[in-house]
Scaffold this active site. Sequence first.
Site, short mmCIF file in Angstrom:
data_model
loop_
_atom_site.label_atom_id
_atom_site.label_comp_id
_atom_site.label_asym_id
_atom_site.label_seq_id
_atom_site.Cartn_x
_atom_site.Cartn_y
_atom_site.Cartn_z
N GLU A 147 0.81 -1.22 0.00
CA GLU A 147 0.00 0.00 0.00
C GLU A 147 0.85 1.27 0.00
O GLU A 147 0.36 2.35 0.34
CB GLU A 147 -0.94 0.00 1.21
CG GLU A 147 -1.93 -1.16 1.22
CD GLU A 147 -2.79 -1.18 2.47
OE1 GLU A 147 -3.72 -0.35 2.55
OE2 GLU A 147 -2.55 -2.01 3.36
N SER A 173 -6.56 -2.50 1.92
CA SER A 173 -6.95 -1.86 0.66
C SER A 173 -7.51 -2.84 -0.37
O SER A 173 -7.45 -2.60 -1.56
CB SER A 173 -5.78 -1.08 0.04
OG SER A 173 -5.44 0.01 0.84
N TYR A 193 -9.55 3.81 -4.73
CA TYR A 193 -8.55 4.84 -4.96
C TYR A 193 -8.51 5.42 -6.37
O TYR A 193 -7.89 6.47 -6.58
CB TYR A 193 -7.15 4.26 -4.64
CG TYR A 193 -7.05 3.78 -3.22
CD1 TYR A 193 -7.14 4.67 -2.16
CD2 TYR A 193 -6.88 2.43 -2.93
CE1 TYR A 193 -7.07 4.24 -0.84
CE2 TYR A 193 -6.79 1.99 -1.62
CZ TYR A 193 -6.89 2.89 -0.58
OH TYR A 193 -6.82 2.45 0.70
N ARG A 221 -11.40 2.80 11.53
CA ARG A 221 -12.60 2.53 10.74
C ARG A 221 -12.98 1.07 10.87
O ARG A 221 -12.12 0.19 10.91
CB ARG A 221 -12.30 2.86 9.27
CG ARG A 221 -13.47 3.38 8.47
CD ARG A 221 -13.10 3.59 7.03
NE ARG A 221 -12.93 2.30 6.34
CZ ARG A 221 -11.92 2.02 5.53
NH1 ARG A 221 -10.97 2.89 5.28
NH2 ARG A 221 -11.87 0.83 4.95
N ASP A 228 -15.49 -1.77 8.89
CA ASP A 228 -16.33 -2.05 7.72
C ASP A 228 -17.34 -3.13 8.09
O ASP A 228 -17.00 -4.09 8.79
CB ASP A 228 -15.47 -2.50 6.55
CG ASP A 228 -14.51 -1.42 6.08
OD1 ASP A 228 -14.83 -0.23 6.27
OD2 ASP A 228 -13.44 -1.76 5.55
N GLU A 230 -14.07 -6.08 8.86
CA GLU A 230 -12.70 -5.90 9.33
C GLU A 230 -12.51 -4.52 9.94
O GLU A 230 -13.37 -3.66 9.84
CB GLU A 230 -11.69 -6.13 8.20
CG GLU A 230 -11.92 -5.31 6.96
CD GLU A 230 -11.10 -5.82 5.78
OE1 GLU A 230 -10.15 -5.12 5.41
OE2 GLU A 230 -11.40 -6.91 5.25
N ASN A 290 -9.76 -1.19 10.40
CA ASN A 290 -8.64 -0.49 9.77
C ASN A 290 -8.11 0.52 10.79
O ASN A 290 -8.81 1.47 11.14
CB ASN A 290 -9.13 0.22 8.50
CG ASN A 290 -8.00 0.74 7.64
OD1 ASN A 290 -6.98 1.20 8.15
ND2 ASN A 290 -8.19 0.70 6.33
N GLY A 303 -7.07 5.35 5.14
CA GLY A 303 -6.58 6.29 4.13
C GLY A 303 -7.00 7.72 4.42
O GLY A 303 -8.03 7.97 5.04
#
Length: 309
Positions: free
Chosen positions: A20, A146, A214, A253, A255, A268, A270, A274
């Site tokens: 990443e 990602s 992205y 974060r 999800d 998951e 994070n 980002g």
Amino acid sequence: MSNASKFGKVAVLLGGKSAEREVSLDSGQAVLEALLRSGVNAEAFDPQTRSVTELVNYDRAFIVLHGRGGEDGQIQGVLEWLNIPYTGTGVQGSAIGMDKVKTKQIWQGSDLPTAPYRIVSKDSNIEDVVVELGLPLIIKPVHEGSSIGMSKVEKVEDFADAVAKATAHDAIVMAEKWITGREFTIVLLNGQALPIIRLEPPKDVAFYDYEAKYQRNDVQYGIPCGLSTAEEQQLQALALRAFQAVGASGWGRIDAMQDENGNFWLLEVNTVPGMTSHSLVPKAANAVGYSFDELCVAILAQTLTGEAH
């Protein structure tokens, strides 16, 4: 920003050596520019090109390293050893959060709903996997972010190629039950869940993959997210519990999915999300009045109070 001098000299950790890297360079540059606009004495620091021993010359660190080496407890351990305050989750929570299987095991042990899964390899009996998880299913490298190396498998004959793709990124690979429904992300900041975002990738992609995250400009981000007030509060509370269960803190974060029966499923965590122009944390923070610059300063301020870890 007034009194930015209280932060001293700040290293914005970006780049690194993970898959990443390019996203991290973009995120880190955005954070760096925001801090500089706010009067903070900040500098970019790429651990791929500089020795981490040079971090002794800084007063604190803003971690924007995504993936392995930066989001898995390694750089956090270096900073702990050097006694340098840093943003986000600590060593243990970072290591757990980077490991999708360990995260799921903790959630299961905490009675938190997460999609069924099993660890697989090229030698796995696909019939057994399908009996257990059904089709379609999703194949994921266990230690990547990602959506790198992920594939949706709709037919038995696609299983081997999907595992091979994931194995190119990680020695440990998992198959996860495909949840049909609506996808959401919940941003956590300073112990609070921000307004939930619904993610609606374009119809021509199977899921919210690397390209959608992205490179595409046709992903729909729903704020408000379309849930009822009660459902949104339920999912926010669930996300906060999930975040804390793995030892994550500061900012991050979660999800999640809502299936066709209205049930929520955690996907998951994070711990270093980002911070690019496409990123979700700035979108959620903006919904409660944070400009991007204010968000970056608020995250950095965690290093002054111990709120991060």
